[in-house]
Design an enzyme around this catalytic site. Structure first.
Site, PDB file in Angstrom:
ATOM      1  N   HIS A 121       0.953  -1.161   0.024  1.00  0.00           N
ATOM      2  CA  HIS A 121      -0.249  -0.055  -0.044  1.00  0.00           C
ATOM      3  C   HIS A 121       0.954   1.269   0.189  1.00  0.00           C
ATOM      4  CE1 HIS A 121      -0.232  -0.197   4.537  1.00  0.00           C
ATOM      5  NE2 HIS A 121       0.771  -0.223   4.325  1.00  0.00           N
ATOM      6  N   ASN A 122       0.579   2.244  -0.807  1.00  0.00           N
ATOM      7  CA  ASN A 122       0.990   3.496  -0.857  1.00  0.00           C
ATOM      8  C   ASN A 122       2.534   3.596  -1.681  1.00  0.00           C
ATOM      9  OD1 ASN A 122      -0.669   3.942   1.805  1.00  0.00           O
ATOM     10  ND2 ASN A 122      -0.635   5.802   0.713  1.00  0.00           N
TER      11      ASN A 122
END
Length: 230
Positions: A165-166
């Site tokens: 994520h990210n």
């Protein structure tokens, strides 16, 4: 005679592929929510599911059992193979390919430690795949906690890759199978990554690097490096 035989063969094969008849039409066995928008000249195969407010561009091909979540946006001439899943709110660009079993937008691996164990942190962001990206079979790209996990234009992901994520991956990178990119890592443009490489979280990688197979990358790396078993 040509200067680059590999590139010439690629162009010839692309020409041959473009001459094959392109599937069109919507199967009566597909489910399309009434609020979804479908572009022109698309093929939507049996048992495809397209959820509410999704938007599919012109000339897209969705093979049987592909699953498109709510408010997903897919550009033109993108191909989604069987059993690929695109979760809600994710965005896919033009001329992309998602191979069988790939998952775009599953929850990021976010848990807060407490006295009673680990408490799940809601993953409120999405995934953005820019134009001309390709995602291999059974590759997973997790949605951001907030904001977007992003794969840049022209980047190619092999099979069995995990993007946390990210993470932010730039343009025209190539990643071989079983590579893992931990959360919040930033990777620049034009990198070539061998199989089973591992990128630690929260690091920054520059442009035009080469990483040999099974390299572990725990720290920041600049640009123009060649790293074997780092």
């Amino acid at each position: 005679r040509v200067k680059n035989a590999y590139e010439a063969v690629a162009k010839l094969l692309q020409l041959y592929e473009s001459m094959k008849p392109k599937k069109k039409g919507i199967s009566s066995l597909a489910f399309i929510d009434p609020t979804a928008k479908i572009g022109k000249d698309c093929y939507i195969g049996p048992f495809v599911a397209i959820a509410a407010y999704a938007e599919i561009g012109d000339g897209c091909i969705l093979h049987p059992h592909a699953s498109i979540g709510e408010k997903v946006r897919i550009g033109n001439n993108t191909e989604i193979h069987s059993n690929a899943v695109i979760y809600h709110n994710c965005k896919i660009g033009n001329n992309c390919i998602l191979h069988a079993g790939s998952v775009v937008g599953a929850d990021g691996f976010g848990f807060a430690p407490t006295e009673n164990g680990y408490e799940k942190i809601p993953q409120m962001g999405n995934v953005v795949l820019e134009d001309d990206t390709e995602v291999g079979a059974n590759t997973t790209i997790d949605r951001a906690t907030m904001g977007s996990t992003r794969i840049g234009k022209g980047t190619k992901l092999d099979n069995l890759i995990q993007v946390g994520h990210n993470a932010e991956v730039g343009r025209n990178n190539v990643f071989a199978a079983q590579t893992g990119i931990a959360g919040s890592t930033s990777i620049g443009d034009g990198n070539r990554v061998g199989g089973q490489c591992g990128f630690a979280g929260h690091i920054q990688i520059g442009d035009n690097n080469e990483f040999g197979a099974q390299s572990g990358i725990p720290n920041n790396v600049g640009s123009g490096n060649r790293l074997i078993g780092y």
